[in-house]
Design an enzyme around this catalytic site. Structure first.
Site, PDB file in Angstrom:
ATOM      1  N   ARG A  38       0.123  -1.258   0.059  1.00 25.17           N
ATOM      2  CA  ARG A  38      -0.492  -0.047   0.243  1.00 25.17           C
ATOM      3  C   ARG A  38       0.673   1.213   0.155  1.00 25.17           C
ATOM      4  NH1 ARG A  38      -3.256  -1.490   5.083  1.00 25.17           N
ATOM      5  NH2 ARG A  38      -1.329  -2.409   5.390  1.00 25.17           N
ATOM      6  N   ARG A  47      -5.726  -1.854  -6.063  1.00 26.31           N
ATOM      7  CA  ARG A  47      -6.185  -2.181  -5.530  1.00 26.31           C
ATOM      8  C   ARG A  47      -7.813  -1.593  -5.549  1.00 26.31           C
ATOM      9  NH1 ARG A  47      -8.755  -3.845  -2.219  1.00 26.31           N
ATOM     10  NH2 ARG A  47      -8.670  -4.063  -0.396  1.00 26.31           N
ATOM     11  N   ASP A  83      -0.348 -14.148   1.171  1.00 25.76           N
ATOM     12  CA  ASP A  83      -0.511 -13.954   2.238  1.00 25.76           C
ATOM     13  C   ASP A  83      -0.490 -14.663   2.331  1.00 25.76           C
ATOM     14  OD1 ASP A  83      -1.476 -11.521   3.822  1.00 25.76           O
ATOM     15  OD2 ASP A  83      -2.413 -13.335   5.047  1.00 25.76           O
ATOM     16  N   TYR A 158      -3.932 -17.024  14.148  1.00 25.07           N
ATOM     17  CA  TYR A 158      -4.958 -16.376  13.707  1.00 25.07           C
ATOM     18  C   TYR A 158      -6.349 -17.725  13.523  1.00 25.07           C
ATOM     19  CZ  TYR A 158      -2.327 -12.309  11.893  1.00 25.07           C
ATOM     20  OH  TYR A 158      -1.290 -11.086  11.761  1.00 25.07           O
TER      21      TYR A 158
HETATM   22  O1  CP3 Z   1       5.482  -7.359   0.023  1.00 26.79           O
HETATM   23  C1  CP3 Z   1       5.060  -9.363   0.436  1.00 26.79           C
HETATM   24  O2  CP3 Z   1       6.383  -8.174   1.258  1.00 26.79           O
HETATM   25  C2  CP3 Z   1       4.201 -10.223  -0.221  1.00 26.79           C
HETATM   26  C3  CP3 Z   1       2.977  -9.680   0.162  1.00 26.79           C
HETATM   27  C4  CP3 Z   1       2.677 -10.504   1.974  1.00 26.79           C
HETATM   28  C5  CP3 Z   1       1.575  -9.792   2.176  1.00 26.79           C
HETATM   29  N1  CP3 Z   1       1.362 -10.427   3.184  1.00 26.79           N
HETATM   30  C6  CP3 Z   1       0.212  -8.724   1.283  1.00 26.79           C
HETATM   31  C7  CP3 Z   1      -0.613  -8.287   2.469  1.00 26.79           C
HETATM   32  C8  CP3 Z   1       3.453 -10.574   2.530  1.00 26.79           C
HETATM   33  C9  CP3 Z   1       5.114 -11.822   2.985  1.00 26.79           C
HETATM   34  C10 CP3 Z   1       2.537 -10.636   3.973  1.00 26.79           C
HETATM   35  C11 CP3 Z   1       2.243 -11.602   5.248  1.00 26.79           C
HETATM   36  C12 CP3 Z   1       1.735 -11.141   6.234  1.00 26.79           C
HETATM   37  N2  CP3 Z   1       0.309 -11.743   6.299  1.00 26.79           N
HETATM   38  C13 CP3 Z   1       2.466 -11.977   7.477  1.00 26.79           C
HETATM   39  C14 CP3 Z   1       3.546 -12.002   7.855  1.00 26.79           C
HETATM   40  C15 CP3 Z   1       4.292 -10.813   8.063  1.00 26.79           C
HETATM   41  C16 CP3 Z   1       4.164  -9.618   9.081  1.00 26.79           C
HETATM   42  O3  CP3 Z   1       3.785  -8.361   8.868  1.00 26.79           O
HETATM   43  O4  CP3 Z   1       3.991  -9.834   9.668  1.00 26.79           O
HETATM   44  C17 CP3 Z   1       0.694 -11.423   8.608  1.00 26.79           C
HETATM   45  C18 CP3 Z   1       0.991 -11.514  10.235  1.00 26.79           C
HETATM   46  C19 CP3 Z   1      -0.418 -11.611   7.129  1.00 26.79           C
HETATM   47  C20 CP3 Z   1      -2.028 -11.369   8.297  1.00 26.79           C
HETATM   48  C21 CP3 Z   1      -2.700  -9.636   7.429  1.00 26.79           C
HETATM   49  N3  CP3 Z   1      -2.633  -9.840   5.726  1.00 26.79           N
HETATM   50  C22 CP3 Z   1      -2.442  -8.853   8.320  1.00 26.79           C
HETATM   51  C23 CP3 Z   1      -2.382  -8.475   9.580  1.00 26.79           C
HETATM   52  C24 CP3 Z   1      -2.935  -7.916   7.605  1.00 26.79           C
HETATM   53  C25 CP3 Z   1      -3.589  -6.394   7.801  1.00 26.79           C
HETATM   54  C26 CP3 Z   1      -2.747  -5.685   7.476  1.00 26.79           C
HETATM   55  C27 CP3 Z   1      -1.538  -5.296   7.022  1.00 26.79           C
HETATM   56  O5  CP3 Z   1      -0.504  -5.568   7.917  1.00 26.79           O
HETATM   57  O6  CP3 Z   1      -1.332  -4.998   5.951  1.00 26.79           O
HETATM   58  C28 CP3 Z   1      -3.227  -8.625   5.904  1.00 26.79           C
HETATM   59  C29 CP3 Z   1      -2.910  -8.558   4.619  1.00 26.79           C
HETATM   60  C30 CP3 Z   1      -2.865  -8.046   3.633  1.00 26.79           C
HETATM   61  N4  CP3 Z   1      -1.067  -8.633   3.284  1.00 26.79           N
HETATM   62  C31 CP3 Z   1      -2.257  -6.706   2.566  1.00 26.79           C
HETATM   63  C32 CP3 Z   1      -1.095  -7.171   2.173  1.00 26.79           C
HETATM   64  C33 CP3 Z   1      -0.580  -5.837   0.874  1.00 26.79           C
HETATM   65  C34 CP3 Z   1      -3.411  -5.628   2.569  1.00 26.79           C
HETATM   66  C35 CP3 Z   1      -4.502  -5.578   1.861  1.00 26.79           C
HETATM   67  C36 CP3 Z   1      -4.799  -4.746   0.996  1.00 26.79           C
HETATM   68  O7  CP3 Z   1      -4.080  -4.272   0.324  1.00 26.79           O
HETATM   69  O8  CP3 Z   1      -5.840  -4.173   1.398  1.00 26.79           O
END
Ligand code: CP3
Length: 358
Positions: A38, A47, A83, A158
């Site tokens: 983002r 998005r 994710d 989760y």
């Molecule tokens: O660029 C990268 O690193 C690859 C993409 C990636 C995403 N999630 C995309 C995403 C990766 C490697 C993850 C891993 C992930 N997801 C973790 C482990 C890494 C960490 O941050 O500790 C965890 C705990 C999650 C769970 C998760 N997914 C959360 C807490 C959220 C929302 C808040 C946030 O931090 O973005 C997501 C959704 C998510 N995953 C988004 C993205 C780009 C946002 C979605 C959107 O565009 O609305």
């Protein structure tokens, strides 16, 4: 621009892979956790038209988002856009993203755990494997691709709580109230993620990373008994693959003694502990990845360079450092600060190549 390849016995090898294997590199490689996302206007634009789940399940779009930061910045690795919950969704766990994952029916009983099916990658996540193939055939500059999964305990958090949380109280209480059922779920997740990561490597992922985002919730005993035991099971199943394995332990400073015993090539760590101390505990047989505070990207340019120099000095001159943030980049970060960070890491370490004396 700095040379992107470093020689090895089997031909030129990208600096990121050389550093994972603790080989000398002509400059310190860098990539950024959540580098596709983002904070990039091009991600927000896409998005605004496509919801997150559709992005992750449409190979052309997931590959495009994976490549967006590579076109803008001189990054040394790509990471699959997906994710940690995506494979579970593929296995039939009903969930939504708002924006964090919301599990519709949190797992609390042995019957629910026993009903969780094994993961069969070509059936459950064909779109992830296709994304990997598309990225590999379109990636610029021969940059290597990292595949990833959530570590079993982080997925457990989760699945049991059903939503993001600060304390993950229900998940931690479950460890104490139903330790056998908890370990059964952790084993199922460990095996599913082993199958998932193996399939990613077979589709073309060149390194594999396990995210233990909630390591810091556990004391050392519970960490060893549950989280570490489960992730060791995943790693053991992947050892026959010829790809570096990375374990990222968020807030894991107090757990590094335990992590030192893990059969993994690279340990990623948050910014709360200096890399010098972490390397001291992990020993010379592991590379480290990290660990600039994501908040440092809000510093004035000259101050940012100073903060980066502190991380580089802590990492030291032994081979085996991959520069990264200590956790995911914040959505309100200025992309120009990211460009300055990458340039500074490359330029300052190209003058003092890493691992020449080793
Ligand atoms: O660029 C990268 O690193 C690859 C993409 C990636 C995403 N999630 C995309 C995403 C990766 C490697 C993850 C891993 C992930 N997801 C973790 C482990 C890494 C960490 O941050 O500790 C965890 C705990 C999650 C769970 C998760 N997914 C959360 C807490 C959220 C929302 C808040 C946030 O931090 O973005 C997501 C959704 C998510 N995953 C988004 C993205 C780009 C946002 C979605 C959107 O565009 O609305």
């Amino acid at each position: 621009m700095v040379a992107r390849l470093t020689p090895s016995a089997s031909g030129p090898q990208p600096a990121f892979l050389a550093a994972c294997r603790r080989q000398p590199v002509p400059y310190t490689p860098i990539w950024i956790m959540r580098q596709a996302g983002r904070y990039l206007p091009e991600y927000r634009k896409l998005r605004s038209k496509v919801d997150f789940v559709a992005l992750t399940r449409t190979p052309e779009l997931a590959a495009e988002v994976t490549l967006q930061p590579l076109r803008r910045f001189e990054l040394d690795a790509a990471i699959l856009f997906s994710d940690i919950m995506t494979p579970l969704q593929g296995m039939g766990v009903a969930l939504d993203f708002a924006p964090g994952p919301i599990v519709r029916e949190p797992l609390r009983t042995r019957a629910q755990i026993e009903a969780l099916p094994p993961l069969v990658a070509p059936r459950d996540v064909p779109f992830v494997l296709q994304t990997i193939r598309l990225v590999r055939s379109n990636v610029p500059r021969g940059v290597p691709l990292i595949g990833f999964a959530g570590a079993p305990f982080t997925l457990f958090c989760y699945l049991v709580c059903g939503k993001p949380s600060k304390e993950f109280a229900a998940a931690r209480a479950f460890l104490y109230s139903e330790p056998e059922a908890a370990n059964l779920l952790l084993d199922r997740l460990a095996d599913a993620m082993a199958a998932y990561l193996r399939a990613q490597a077979e589709a073309g992922a060149q390194a594999l990373m396990l995210f233990e985002s909630w390591a810091g919730l556990l004391g050392a005993q519970e960490f060893r008994r549950f989280a570490l035991r489960a992730v060791a099971r995943t790693l053991a199943a992947l050892r026959t693959l010829d790809v570096p394995l990375i374990y990222y332990a968020n807030q894991g400073a107090a757990l590094m003694d335990a992590v030192a015993g893990l059969d993994v090539d690279v340990v990623g760590i948050d910014w709360r502990s200096p890399l010098g101390a972490v390397r001291g505990v992990l020993g010379p047989a592991k590379a480290v990845q990290g660990n600039l505070d994501p908040a440092a990207l809000f510093a004035r340019p000259e101050d940012l360079r100073r903060h980066v120099d502190v991380v580089l000095a802590e990492a030291g001159t032994a081979p085996g450092h991959i520069f990264n943030l200590g956790h995911g980049i914040w959505p309100d970060t200025d992309p120009d600060a990211v460009a300055r960070l990458i340039d500074h890491v490359h330029q300052s370490t190209a003058r003092h190549p890493v691992g020449r004396s080793a």
